[in-house]
Structure formats: C-alpha cells, structure tokens
Design an enzyme around this catalytic site. Structure first.
Site, PDB file in Angstrom:
ATOM      1  N   LYS A  33      35.187  39.280  -3.695  1.00 41.86           N
ATOM      2  CA  LYS A  33      36.236  39.244  -4.112  1.00 41.86           C
ATOM      3  C   LYS A  33      36.471  41.053  -4.341  1.00 41.86           C
ATOM      4  O   LYS A  33      37.397  41.603  -4.280  1.00 41.86           O
ATOM      5  CB  LYS A  33      36.842  38.038  -5.174  1.00 41.86           C
ATOM      6  CG  LYS A  33      35.946  38.371  -6.065  1.00 41.86           C
ATOM      7  CD  LYS A  33      36.368  37.302  -7.420  1.00 41.86           C
ATOM      8  CE  LYS A  33      35.786  37.499  -8.378  1.00 41.86           C
ATOM      9  NZ  LYS A  33      35.454  38.527  -9.789  1.00 41.86           N
ATOM     10  N   THR A  34      35.084  41.442  -5.403  1.00 40.03           N
ATOM     11  CA  THR A  34      35.517  42.711  -6.141  1.00 40.03           C
ATOM     12  C   THR A  34      35.602  43.726  -4.356  1.00 40.03           C
ATOM     13  O   THR A  34      36.363  44.571  -4.922  1.00 40.03           O
ATOM     14  CB  THR A  34      33.921  43.026  -6.952  1.00 40.03           C
ATOM     15  OG1 THR A  34      34.079  42.028  -7.240  1.00 40.03           O
ATOM     16  CG2 THR A  34      34.536  43.967  -7.813  1.00 40.03           C
ATOM     17  N   ASP A 214      42.052  40.139 -11.278  1.00 43.09           N
ATOM     18  CA  ASP A 214      40.847  39.479 -10.928  1.00 43.09           C
ATOM     19  C   ASP A 214      40.501  38.631 -12.255  1.00 43.09           C
ATOM     20  O   ASP A 214      41.678  38.410 -13.013  1.00 43.09           O
ATOM     21  CB  ASP A 214      39.819  40.954 -11.386  1.00 43.09           C
ATOM     22  CG  ASP A 214      38.558  39.777 -10.666  1.00 43.09           C
ATOM     23  OD1 ASP A 214      38.066  39.537  -9.915  1.00 43.09           O
ATOM     24  OD2 ASP A 214      37.551  40.503 -11.251  1.00 43.09           O
ATOM     25  N   GLU A 215      39.723  37.811 -11.635  1.00 42.34           N
ATOM     26  CA  GLU A 215      39.494  36.275 -12.108  1.00 42.34           C
ATOM     27  C   GLU A 215      40.293  35.701 -12.649  1.00 42.34           C
ATOM     28  O   GLU A 215      40.935  34.786 -13.846  1.00 42.34           O
ATOM     29  CB  GLU A 215      39.011  36.626 -13.225  1.00 42.34           C
ATOM     30  CG  GLU A 215      37.287  37.067 -12.964  1.00 42.34           C
ATOM     31  CD  GLU A 215      36.130  35.889 -11.494  1.00 42.34           C
ATOM     32  OE1 GLU A 215      37.238  35.075 -11.591  1.00 42.34           O
ATOM     33  OE2 GLU A 215      35.529  36.156 -11.929  1.00 42.34           O
TER      34      GLU A 215
END
Length: 713
Positions: A33-34, A214-215
């Site tokens: 994902k990063t 993100d997250e």
C-alpha cells in the site's frame, strides 16, 4: 513514465493511474500500500496533474510520513519541501501557525503533550477547588473534542456530566489565556477555522485538488469530518486502508468511516489490493478463513504466488508455564537452524502475559526486547506495588517510602516530603522513623501513610506470599486507583499478574520469604532487556505489532476470555474487533506461524481452566499441523456463536473442587442471565461457587447453593 510504473501488479497499476475521481483502495496486509500511495503521488506530479506544492497526504505516524517523502524523492528529481505530508496533528499545527490570527492564537502558541495537559487540568481543578480526578476530566475533554464538540455542545444528562462540561469550559478559557493548545485542540481548531472562513477554505480546496489518506480505517469521526470539509464537492480523495485491520476503536477509530466514504464521495472505484508479498499461502488461507467470520466488512481475499509454504503450527500446553517453556525451546531451535532472534516475534493480547514469558527467557539466558512498552518488572504500576512490598518487609526503606508516600495521592506534597527528609537527616533516622516528629497538616498526612505501612506489615506477617501481594494491592489503594482510571484496565491486569508471579516463585524457588521474592524481582528487572544492536527476540502486544512483520510469529494465550478478551462479549462489535486483531497477528508472519494456548493459566494466584480460542477452530484443518494430540473435532464440539459464548469443548477438565456435579467448560442455563459457560470453580459442596461467562451479561461468580443453575443444551 515507464520507470515509475514498472513492476506494479495489475491492481496496483490501476490504483496508481486512476482517473480524476475519488477512490477507495482496500489494501490487504503486505499488499504494497505504501508503494501504491507514493507512486500515485509521483505519477500525478509527473503527468502534470499535480505540483509538489499541491500535495496533501495524511499519515498516522511521523515515521510513515518520512518514509513517503524519502520514496517520492527517490522516484522524482524534485524538492519535497513544499509538500504537505504528515500526520493529522502535524498538518493542523502547520495550518494554525500560518493562520494563527484567524484561529485566535498567538503566533508562538505552545502545544501541550498528554502529561502537560494533565498537569494543566490538575492546576485548574485546584484553582477551582473542585474534587475531580484529573485523568477523568482529561478523558472527557479529549473525547468531546474528538467528537467536534465544545463545552456548550455537550449534552447534559446528569449532574456529573454538567460538572465535567463546566470544567471543560474553564479549561478552554485557561488554555486560551495562556496561549496553549493540546493535541485534540489542533484538529478541532483547524476544523472550526475552515468551517467559518470561506476564503481560507476555498484557498486550500483549490491548492489541494488531490487529497491522499493512508490507514483510512484508523480515522475518527472528527478527522473524517475535517477531510470532508477540506475536500468539498469537487476535490479528489484517494483513501487507502484495510477495514480488516481496524483495531484501534479504543482510541476513537471508526471503521464505519470507510463505508461512509463510499457513500459520501459516490465512489465508483473500489480497488482491492489482494496480492500479498509477505506471507506464504497457508498463512494467508488461515487469515482469510478467520476474517470471513466477520459480517461487517467490505471484503477481500489475500493470495500469494509464493506457494503454500509450511503449515500453521498449533501447540496446546498443559499450563501457561509449559507454554512459555516450550516457546523458549522452539525459539532456540529456530536460532540453531539459522534464524536471527530479531526475525522472531512473540505476540500476546494483554501486556500482563509477558511476565511468565519473560521469566522463561530470563531463565534460559535468551536476549529479548519488549517492543512498544516496558518489561514487566519495569512498568510503573509494578514498581509502585514492589515499593509497598519493600515497605512491608522493611519500613526503613527510604527509596520505597519516597516512591509511594503520595501514590495514590493522599495530600503529601513535595514540601512535606522535604520537611520529613530534613527531620530524618537531622535525627540520623529513616523517613519512617522521623515521621512521628513531624507536626501540623504535613505531619497528619504522613502519619496516615505510616499507619498504612504499619497495618500492611502487621497483616501480612503470617500470610502466604500470594496473599501478601493481594492484601498489599487492596490496602495500598493501587487496585482501586487504576480501576477508577478509564484507561487503567491494562495496569490492573499487570498488578493482578504480580499475584501469579508470587505463586510461581514459591513453586519454583520453594521460597516463601517476601525478601527473597523482592530480590528475585530485582534480578529480573533492568539488566535483561537486550541492548540496542543486540540480536534479540521481539516481544509485544498484537496492537503494537501492527505494521511490523517477522519470519516467524508465535501468537500466544489463544484462549476464550483472553483472546478473544472476555470484555469483547459485552461490547457492540467487540468480537469482530477481536477477530480483526487476530487477523493482524496472523498476517505478521512471513514463513512460519505458531498458535499457542494452554489448558490452565494462573489468574489471581489460582489455576484457571481454559477453553481454546474459537479463532483456532475458524482456521481450516488442511493448513494446520498440530504439535500436540488433537482435541475433539469441531463437529463434535459445536461451533461458537458470535452473539454468545456457546457450549465449550468437553475436554475432561474437572473443576479443582468436586462434589457439585458441574465441570469446567460445561454449558449451563440461569433463570436471569440466560445461557453461559462455566470457566472456573471454587469450594465444594454447598460452599462451592462457579465463575460463569454469560456473554453479553458478563462474567459472574455465583454461589452454587442459590444459583438455580441447570445444564445447558
């Protein structure tokens, strides 16, 4: 262009090159994902859709923000200085510094960390002459702010809430007067400025056409409202998250934000990153089968091209001590096979579980490091408890006296202690002995503490060691203090584990002396934590393991009431969050996964008979290798129901007391509380009492003579 996009799989490529519309990226554990997030930013800049100064990317840790900026710099020859990449708090701080006048703040406003905030509240309560626990007030204020509420917006349902709302209002006035803000204020103040200032709001909407998060599963309600406000109707939101890894509800995270995001932003593109680059196939099969039991999820299925790999190993120990001993031996075996200790993670649901594992590692001389926390005997509440025990053994111990004379608070301030120290020095005596010479208010407060020490010493002289610890926990006020704290559950569990430590010390050392136990505790604290740079086994709670990965993972203490935690049966969505936590534990492993549980475990110095966690049953048998003889099949036992604690396996554990016809693990029916499962028993005959888990009705001790129990179906 080609260099940026090469080596992306088809789903990653689709996410990176999405058209100019809001999207939700469901990024499974280990799915890159990063990489997707940073490549998306680089691609938007390279294609001219975005300038570096137009980047707004929100992360949840400063470490993640730094990693994103480093990766972007490696992809493109640009300066990242003008980018807004950071945490919610970091970005709000940047906004408020730039617009302090609009926010009604001084240019050089200061930020209060959690301890500073608590000290400010304590000072306020003293000025107001209000008898209120500072931590409770702090929790109330922060919870209100995270809901986007000022004191005037709080719904007043009772006198307690009214008093706390008044404290909140006075606290806000104090902070404004002193030019300081706390962490929750950063976000709320930014939200309020953007809400009322249309010029500023439109300026930032125009600047940050693309907003990346993100997250996303960890956002709370105010954070999501902040994002919606900043995005407006025309901006593009790129949200990356995994609802199956939403495990921070206790911090305010709202997993429902993901479903709301789909609706609010009319998301047409939901891309699932399901190819996993971390774990082997059998580990992923276990994770997929487990999480499929959760009903409230957006849904995805992890897979890998790396092959099935080794089976998931399940070990059933006779007791928690055997579990820790076996774990130590297995780690030594892995090390002999060439695996570095740093590549092995030992995970547990509760901090208190680390104590017995640490003891086994210490005895074996194995270096270890507790990640994201302190070793058991170094934890604040344990040091407080040991100080009281030291005073029970020797009231003249000045170090112990100073540590707990005013903990929990009993009106002995710094000046009183200074006066006592001066008197002790002048008389060549200990603080305990000098206390009788102190007069006035200070003398009265110190004398009250001395009486606690005296009664503790007198009461415990003839008691067995575990009971000495239990009496100390009650008389000192430590248990009551931490039970009253909203976030004190972990510390209460750690304190109760000290009773187990005392019982285990008697069994192993065959010593009953309090001084010997204190010497043992000193030996197991301090020097055994591996030094930085040393190859060491990694110990941590599952919550702390989020974002990490290991070649081999041991998930320990997999028993009903422990993992899933017994509290989960009392909370809405509690069991589903526990299952997400187990999913996180499983997906930390790359090549080897061990799931461990014990038939018996010490609790409050007594043996508790346990039922294996339902999560073990939810893993397909074809991917499992049992290292101990198998229990009865699931078909014979009956599956657990997520809405209640269903009948337990009949594993032939007899209660440690007999004569009442019931057994540990038996399903029973109660006229008031409904169906439950017996998890513990004490006494015999008419004096017997049973501990029964009634699911949403909670865990209850019932005297058998009056319980009116019948065998459940």
């Amino acid at each position: 262009m080609q260099n940026l996009l090469e080596n992306l799989n088809s789903e990653q490529l689709a996410a990176v090159t999405l058209p100019d519309q809001s999207a939700l990226i469901l990024a499974g554990a280990g799915s890159g994902k990063t990489r997707v997030l940073t490549t998306r930013i680089a691609w938007l800049i390279q294609t001219g859709n975005l300038t570096p100064g137009g980047v707004l990317a929100v992360t949840f840790t400063n470490k993640a923000a730094r990693e994103m900026l480093t990766r972007i710099s490696a992809m493109l020859p640009i300066s990242t200085r003008g980018m807004w990449v950071g945490t919610f708090h970091g970005l709000c701080n940047r906004f408020l510094r730039a617009h302090h006048r609009d926010a009604g703040l001084p240019q050089l406003f200061q930020i209060l960390d959690s301890q500073d905030q608590q000290a400010a509240i304590k000072r306020l309560l003293k000025a107001l002459n209000v008898d209120e626990e500072p931590r409770e007030a702090q929790y109330f204020i922060n919870a209100a702010k995270e809901e986007g509420k000022r004191a005037k917006d709080v719904e007043i349902g009772d006198e307690i809430t009214r008093r706390k709302a008044e404290i909140y209002a006075a606290y806000d006035e104090q902070c404004q007067r002193e030019g300081v803000v706390d962490f929750a204020e950063l976000l709320l103040r930014t939200y309020e400025v953007l809400s009322r200032n249309e010029v500023l709001r439109e300026h930032y909407r125009a600047r940050f056409h693309h907003i990346l998060v993100d997250e996303f599963q960890d956002t709370n309600r105010l954070q999501y409202r902040w994002l919606k406000l900043l995005a407006g109707p025309k901006n593009v939101m790129f949200a990356v998250g995994d609802d199956d890894q939403s495990i921070y509800r206790f911090r305010g995270a709202n997993v429902g934000n993901m479903a709301e995001f789909e609706r609010d932003f009319r998301v047409e593109n939901v891309i699932r990153l399901e190819q996993n680059y971390r774990s082997q196939g059998n580990i992923l099969s276990a994770a997929n089968a487990l999480i499929a039991h959760n009903k409230k999820r957006l849904g995805k299925n992890l897979w890998t091209s790396a092959g099935s790999g080794e089976p998931v190993r399940i070990y059933e120990a006779q007791s928690d001590a055997y579990e820790a001993s076996w774990l130590t031996e297995e780690v030594q075996s892995l090390k002999r096979s060439g695996l570095r200790l740093a590549e092995i993670g030992v995970l547990y649901r509760s901090n208190a579980q680390s104590r017995i594992i640490e003891h086994a590692l210490f005895s074996a001389g194995m270096p270890y490091r507790v990640y994201g926390g302190l070793r058991y005997f170094e934890r604040m509440e344990i040091k407080h408890a040991l100080a009281y025990l030291r005073l029970a053994a020797n009231p003249d111990d000045d170090g112990a006296f100073l540590r707990v004379a005013n903990f929990p608070a009993r009106g002995i301030g710094a000046r009183s202690l200074e006066a006592l120290q001066d008197a002790a020095k002048a008389g060549g005596a200990s603080l305990y002995k000098a206390a009788s010479g102190l007069s006035g208010k200070a003398g009265a407060s110190v004398a009250a503490f001395v009486r606690i020490v005296d009664s503790l010493k007198a009461e415990t002289q003839q008691l067995p060691l575990p009971e000495t610890v239990e009496v100390m926990l009650e008389r000192s006020g430590l248990l009551a203090f931490y039970k009253a704290e909203r976030d004190g559950a972990d510390r209460v569990e750690n304190l109760n584990e000290l009773v187990n430590a005392a019982a285990a010390f008697i069994n192993e050392a065959e010593e009953h002396d309090l001084s010997a136990f204190l010497a043992h505790a000193s030996l197991e604290s301090g020097e055994n934590q591996a030094a930085e740079g040393t190859d060491a086994l990694q110990l941590m709670t599952v919550h702390s393991a989020k974002g990490l990965e290991f070649s081999a993972v041991f998930a320990t203490g997999l028993e009903e009431g422990l993992f899933p935690h017994e509290q989960s049966a009392l909370e809405d969505d509690g069991l589903e969050e526990e299952r997400r936590l187990m999913y996180v534990a499983i997906t930390r492993a790359r090549t080897r996964l061990y799931l461990c549980h014990a038939q018996t475990r010490m609790l409050h110095g007594q043996t508790r008979y346990n039922v294996a966690s339902r999560f073990i049953d939810e893993i397909p048998q074809e991917v499992v290798k049992r290292l101990t003889p198998p229990m009865r099949s699931v078909a014979e036992r009956g599956r657990f129901d997520d809405q209640a604690w269903a009948p337990a396996p009949e594993k032939a554990f007899k209660a440690k007391t007999a004569g009442h016809g019931f057994r540990i693990g038996q399903a029973v029916q109660h006229p008031k509380f409904g169906q439950g499962v017996i998890v513990n028993a004490e006494g015999s005959g008419t004096d017997a009492r049973l501990q029964i888990n009634f699911g949403k009705q909670g865990m209850k001790w019932l005297a058998l003579e009056y319980a009116k129990l019948t065998a459940g179906s």
